[in-house]
Design an enzyme around this catalytic site. Structure first.
Site, short mmCIF file in Angstrom:
data_model
loop_
_atom_site.label_atom_id
_atom_site.label_comp_id
_atom_site.label_asym_id
_atom_site.label_seq_id
_atom_site.Cartn_x
_atom_site.Cartn_y
_atom_site.Cartn_z
N HIS C 107 0.86 -1.18 0.00
CA HIS C 107 0.00 0.00 0.00
C HIS C 107 0.90 1.23 0.00
O HIS C 107 1.84 1.31 0.77
CB HIS C 107 -0.90 0.00 1.24
CG HIS C 107 -1.66 1.28 1.42
ND1 HIS C 107 -2.44 1.84 0.43
CD2 HIS C 107 -1.76 2.13 2.49
CE1 HIS C 107 -2.99 2.96 0.88
NE2 HIS C 107 -2.58 3.16 2.12
N HIS C 109 0.97 5.80 -0.99
CA HIS C 109 0.27 7.02 -1.39
C HIS C 109 1.05 7.66 -2.54
O HIS C 109 1.27 8.88 -2.54
CB HIS C 109 0.11 7.99 -0.22
CG HIS C 109 -0.92 7.59 0.79
ND1 HIS C 109 -1.85 8.46 1.30
CD2 HIS C 109 -1.17 6.39 1.37
CE1 HIS C 109 -2.63 7.82 2.16
NE2 HIS C 109 -2.24 6.57 2.23
N ASP C 132 0.96 -4.86 -20.75
CA ASP C 132 1.97 -5.84 -20.36
C ASP C 132 1.69 -6.41 -18.97
O ASP C 132 2.22 -7.45 -18.60
CB ASP C 132 3.37 -5.21 -20.36
CG ASP C 132 3.98 -5.15 -21.76
OD1 ASP C 132 3.57 -5.94 -22.62
OD2 ASP C 132 4.88 -4.32 -21.98
N HIS C 183 -8.43 7.70 -1.53
CA HIS C 183 -7.37 7.19 -0.69
C HIS C 183 -6.11 6.95 -1.54
O HIS C 183 -5.30 7.85 -1.70
CB HIS C 183 -7.86 5.93 0.02
CG HIS C 183 -6.95 5.44 1.09
ND1 HIS C 183 -7.34 4.55 2.06
CD2 HIS C 183 -5.65 5.68 1.32
CE1 HIS C 183 -6.31 4.29 2.85
NE2 HIS C 183 -5.28 4.97 2.42
N TYR C 241 8.16 -13.57 -23.01
CA TYR C 241 8.89 -12.47 -22.38
C TYR C 241 9.66 -13.02 -21.19
O TYR C 241 9.17 -13.89 -20.48
CB TYR C 241 7.94 -11.38 -21.91
CG TYR C 241 8.64 -10.20 -21.28
CD1 TYR C 241 9.00 -9.09 -22.04
CD2 TYR C 241 8.99 -10.21 -19.94
CE1 TYR C 241 9.68 -8.01 -21.48
CE2 TYR C 241 9.65 -9.14 -19.37
CZ TYR C 241 9.99 -8.05 -20.14
OH TYR C 241 10.67 -7.01 -19.56
#
Lengths: 245, 245, 245, 245
Positions: C107, C109, C132, C183, C241
């Protein structure tokens, strides 16, 4: 031979400080994030000797050496140096010749200053960061005429700058920066270091102005009293910013 | 066994310089801020041997070693190397095969170049930073047709680039960069280092153009005389930018 | 006493690798420019032990030590550790409990991802950098209801994510990222490092999308064939890839 | 002489910690990317002694020494120090005098905060990054009247801040930041370090808000419940963010 060697050594010594000033100022450009590759140049003048020192053309900053710096006269003739000077040398030369009280000149293609130059707009004075350095819009000189471009281009670039200052009644001592439309910024100052400082200030002010208009496209200019206050507290006769030295 | 070992050692030696050129050029990408993780690759060609060296697929730059570089022929067959080559290898191969006077190719997903590619727009020529490198808009090749995408995709990506240059009458020696719509930039040059240089120039020009339109959405293109002047002073027969070497 | 000491040492040893994985992944956040101060956290799960390791709350990254990492169960109860876990711990716990095939959660910001979250918009799929990694728009889960906010807020945040994936028919294995309206982003992956990788990709894709719309507000989404091609070449059963390991 | 020396040494010792706090906090500004050259200053107060320490005017951060820090009283008289204090000292002094529960003040010209100040707009509360620090719009105090500008300018700047907080019913303990129209941000906190932290948070929130409006010009503010939740979990009596120390 001895005599020639002696003269050569004496000359090298004569311009040593000037070359170092120019060299050090040039190295500030990448440190301040103002140049990609070789897209910029700084010069420093020695008024007593009537010469200026300038970066050689196309030399990467990380490979630049003091001895690469080229010494030129005000007519853009090489006085000393084995390398080709910056392709913008004639612009520097004319500014030194015309404005005999400036000591250094910087040219960059810094991102936000170039964006304003490409947009063909003066940078409006929106705040005190701007007013701390000059109390008017930063002028954008119009693109050169076809005759100027096809003539002595870099010399005419200097002419365009000088003419815009004359036409708009600007003082090159109170406004130490200009944009050339479709090209980018030139800045100057009492010495090479000050011209680099001004190049960094211009880039920051250009970025702030772009963001200001993004937030509020109707932003009015700073009012007269605040423009004068900030410019005077830093540059007026009773200035109280800095240590007074 | 001795003979085999001898041949292997000889081959390793044969491609040593090419691998090193490719390796060094690849390492410039993160230094110049042009790649996140593994989102880019550089190749370098050896015209005498008819091979090119390219980054292996998906290997982080900080772990990349010279010996990881893969040697390929112009039909995208592995000549030497134990690793899988970049997934974009067939695009590189076709460009080398078709344009026999280029020496290096760079592909990145650099932020501003990708933004223009995603927007599906050519980058308009707004200033001299652009004109110093090419005197036309930077082309954005249209997104591939469904047939091309579902066929030999990376090969067709090379075809799309070449076709756009043909259709628009562009010279790959005067325009060393292209955007692929919805994808990102490819750049090339006389060697791998020059192709990386062009990738950095493209990213900077892309950023300047975006900001220019943010300041003035009606910005016109650079006029003909100035386009030609800047391109010629750097690339014409009487070029006077740089040290002429 | 000996026995207690023995058990304690054994436990410390048991979670040593998990704590180190979590610690190393957390340190990547400031390196990748994804966090200011303590505005982010990474967790890593040990499926055999049924626990996960998470950053302690409010501890600056430059002061963080391996032994500060807190061990939690899927009901967000502390299993081991002297420090208070991240205030977002209940969101992590619920995601681990519900999606038993993910190994790490991040998580942040980060600036551009937050801007999209604040604008309350899904990030449209405009190019292959996006494709991708996932072939759909990156979902923005609507802001929580007042009841959810005033209830068990961080637990409900997890619920909101899971519900949005259910409602929109999204697979958390094909779409490893989400925005929470007002958020910011949560990302996950097979391990903690992959969840951090996804957080960096999301930030870059968010920036590219914002710039794309700045250049062309009418930009259409990527077409189906190209979306599928790029996602499949990296994630499909015939992916080519990377090094296939 | 001995006695004088003794008193001088004692005084130097008396303010040693305060000067160091101020010095360390000032050095954070360039590290956090909040200042170009000398465009910022931090002060720290000693409530027992009734003095504050502030950066000297115009001294570059890389040359700043602990002993350069100037000690002032709340009426902006120099108590100790050989250098001229920051030109913004009177603003700091009045804030310390009026708000006797703040411990440090920071002033910068950080780019995005200045852009909002120049645009003359409060920064709307769009997300939890903002709400984690304050649950209202960040106020932009209107530009000073001509009388204030031509009077005791820096003192009146402090007055303007205080008046705006009074008029709008804002608490300087819950809202530790303000923009001055056409100028830039001031932030404060329980100590100098916290005021610098707030300066960095403000810059980040300012950038996020600009980008949010670029993506969605109609973005509504955060709703009440979420504003309160985030502010309370970090600052309320039952706060559970951080380590509670």
């Amino acid at each position: 031979m001895k005599t020639l060697q002696y003269i050569k050594t004496k000359n090298l010594k004569k311009y040593k400080n000037l070359k170092e000033e120019c060299y050090e100022a040039n190295l500030e450009l990448p440190k301040l994030g103002l140049v990609l590759f070789t897209f910029g140049n700084v010069s420093a003048v020695d008024r007593k000797e009537g010469v200026f020192a300038i970066k050689p053309s196309g030399v990467p900053y990380e490979k630049l050496k003091v001895e690469d710096i080229v010494i030129m006269d005000y007519d853009a003739k090489v006085v000393e140096g084995n390398m080709r000077p910056s392709s913008d040398t004639k612009t520097h030369a004319l500014l030194y010749k015309t404005w005999d009280d400036i000591g250094g000149i910087t040219h960059t293609h810094s991102t936000y200053a170039v964006a304003w130059a490409q947009a063909g707009k003066n940078i409006p004075i929106f705040g005190t960061t701007h007013a701390d350095h000059t109390h008017q819009d930063i002028p954008c000189a119009p693109v050169l005429s076809d005759e100027m471009i096809q003539g002595d281009y870099e010399f005419e670039t200097g002419n365009q700058i000088i003419n815009v200052f004359k036409e708009r009644g600007l003082s090159h001592l109170e406004m130490e920066m200009v944009l050339l439309q479709n090209h980018g910024p030139f800045t100057w100052g009492k010495d090479a270091a000050k011209s680099v400082y001004n190049a960094a200030v211009l880039e920051e002010v250009a970025k702030m102005a772009q963001l200001t208009l993004a937030i509020n496209p109707e932003t009015p200019r700073l009012k007269e009293t605040l423009k004068n206050k900030h410019f005077q507290r830093k540059h007026g006769k009773d200035a109280y910013y800095g240590q007074g030295c």
